[in-house]
Scaffold this motif. Sequence first.
Motif, PDB file in Angstrom:
ATOM      1  N   ILE A 183      52.230  -4.358 -19.323  1.00 43.89           N
ATOM      2  CA  ILE A 183      53.593  -3.819 -19.308  1.00 43.89           C
ATOM      3  C   ILE A 183      54.514  -4.734 -18.523  1.00 43.89           C
ATOM      4  O   ILE A 183      55.649  -5.003 -18.928  1.00 43.89           O
ATOM      5  CB  ILE A 183      53.588  -2.409 -18.690  1.00 43.89           C
ATOM      6  N   ASN A 214      57.472  -6.203 -20.771  1.00 39.92           N
ATOM      7  CA  ASN A 214      58.738  -5.496 -20.576  1.00 39.92           C
ATOM      8  C   ASN A 214      59.626  -6.305 -19.631  1.00 39.92           C
ATOM      9  O   ASN A 214      59.481  -6.259 -18.412  1.00 39.92           O
ATOM     10  CB  ASN A 214      58.466  -4.095 -20.003  1.00 39.92           C
ATOM     11  N   TYR A 237      61.770  -4.271 -17.005  1.00 42.15           N
ATOM     12  CA  TYR A 237      60.915  -3.703 -15.961  1.00 42.15           C
ATOM     13  C   TYR A 237      60.414  -4.808 -15.036  1.00 42.15           C
ATOM     14  O   TYR A 237      60.321  -4.610 -13.814  1.00 42.15           O
ATOM     15  CB  TYR A 237      59.732  -2.959 -16.578  1.00 42.15           C
ATOM     16  N   ARG A 238      60.108  -5.949 -15.606  1.00 44.45           N
ATOM     17  CA  ARG A 238      59.627  -7.080 -14.790  1.00 44.45           C
ATOM     18  C   ARG A 238      60.703  -7.522 -13.804  1.00 44.45           C
ATOM     19  O   ARG A 238      60.423  -7.719 -12.622  1.00 44.45           O
ATOM     20  CB  ARG A 238      59.226  -8.241 -15.705  1.00 44.45           C
ATOM     21  N   VAL A 287      59.614   2.127 -18.753  1.00 43.78           N
ATOM     22  CA  VAL A 287      58.228   1.942 -19.229  1.00 43.78           C
ATOM     23  C   VAL A 287      57.702   3.112 -20.045  1.00 43.78           C
ATOM     24  O   VAL A 287      56.740   2.959 -20.802  1.00 43.78           O
ATOM     25  CB  VAL A 287      57.272   1.676 -18.046  1.00 43.78           C
ATOM     26  N   GLU A 330      53.007   5.342 -19.702  1.00 47.24           N
ATOM     27  CA  GLU A 330      52.619   4.049 -19.143  1.00 47.24           C
ATOM     28  C   GLU A 330      52.904   3.940 -17.645  1.00 47.24           C
ATOM     29  O   GLU A 330      52.616   2.905 -17.042  1.00 47.24           O
ATOM     30  CB  GLU A 330      53.383   2.926 -19.871  1.00 47.24           C
ATOM     31  N   ALA A 372      51.656   0.992 -15.003  1.00 42.34           N
ATOM     32  CA  ALA A 372      52.702   0.120 -14.461  1.00 42.34           C
ATOM     33  C   ALA A 372      52.738   0.169 -12.946  1.00 42.34           C
ATOM     34  O   ALA A 372      52.764  -0.865 -12.260  1.00 42.34           O
ATOM     35  CB  ALA A 372      54.061   0.523 -15.038  1.00 42.34           C
TER      36      ALA A 372
END
Length: 422
Positions: free
Chosen positions: A3, A7, A10-11, A133, A137, A141
């Motif tokens: 993830i 993503n 999100y990262r 996410v 998930e 995560a």
Amino acid sequence: MGIFLKNKNYRKFTVASWLSNAGNILFYLALMTYASKLKNYALALSLISITEAIPDLLQSISGYFADKTRNKFKVMIWLAIIRFVLYVAVGILFVTNLAGWNLVLMVIGINFISDLAGMYSSGLQTPIIVDLVGENEISEAQGFTGGIFQLITMGAQFVGSALLLFMSYSTLAIVNALTFLMAGLMFANIAASLKKSQTTKTIQTVNERNFFTTFKTSIKQASEAHGLLTVVIVVALLNGLLSAIEPLISISFAANRGMLLGTYSFTIALFGAVVSIGTALGSAIGTKLLEKTSLFIIILLDTIASTCMIIAMINKNTIACLIFGAMLGFFAGTAGPKLIQWLVTSVDRKILASSMGAVNTILAIAGPIMTTIFTSIVGASSLNYALYGLLVVGVIIFIVTFYVMLKSQKSSEIDPEVEVNN
């Protein structure tokens, strides 16, 4: 990990959080080191620990206001800027003619205000992360990013210890300020990206209920989640024990120079590092290894490890403290991601931050109380009296946990495979 790599938003969001937290750790170590050099260092270190713990008691309130906040990203950006300004002010204070207790008290006050802003920001982040996410998930995560964060914490502590050898306290405060500024810029970038792609609908979800109605609803929904509140109460007792250990070991290192492995700051950093490694391993592999293990068994093991660590502190055995510190981190890291997953799937999204705050407040409430009690004992009498008192509390918590486990199994109130954060 998948993830985090796939993503992009999100990262970036996670990296921004890592940045601000890493800077905070650098400065916290610097402040503890400065305070350890004062004449009445035990009182100074105790005050720092207490003011660090108090914001945890306000998570219900900060979570409530986070749920009511309409433009969460905008407020997060402003909070990052405010914290940037606060630590620039701290940097300026360290180059003035202020010294000793006057300086420490002012910095502690500014640090406390920053921690309150950070608590509010964390509440704003919770529903955003879920939106980025997805509910299914969130455990994976948070497990991965939580483990990496512990490694970053470890690295920041060692870097901070090394920087203190040739860098001033003022410079470290400015470095901390810059991490908040960078985090704010990254939050702004993510907000612009989401706005452009028109994916901010759920993030703008707002709770319109008043505080008491929200709190009541949060507790009701949490209680409807099978056995959650029973588990939380037991874990809260353990949290109080673990919270009191942290300042006492800092005081132990300051009072017993023979326990130091090099400098004071390096020893504190080393202890923090082994706890971080243990927590990272717990988040990364512990959740899989202990997937079928009862939550109460994990709590009992954590209690045993904490009790053994107190005995090691009494005997001034630094190596044993490091070993049992790693064990404490491992069991805590094993349990963490499950609690987040449990809450996310059990409560209304509009009051997610409030519910998280309510549960976290219960979990955290024993920490400041026990920290205040045992650090006060140190100031009023001696470190040994505080350690022996904490040892008695550890034994009591073990007995209480064992009793509740047996009672819960008999009444089938709690699924033995449920895991929560401790």
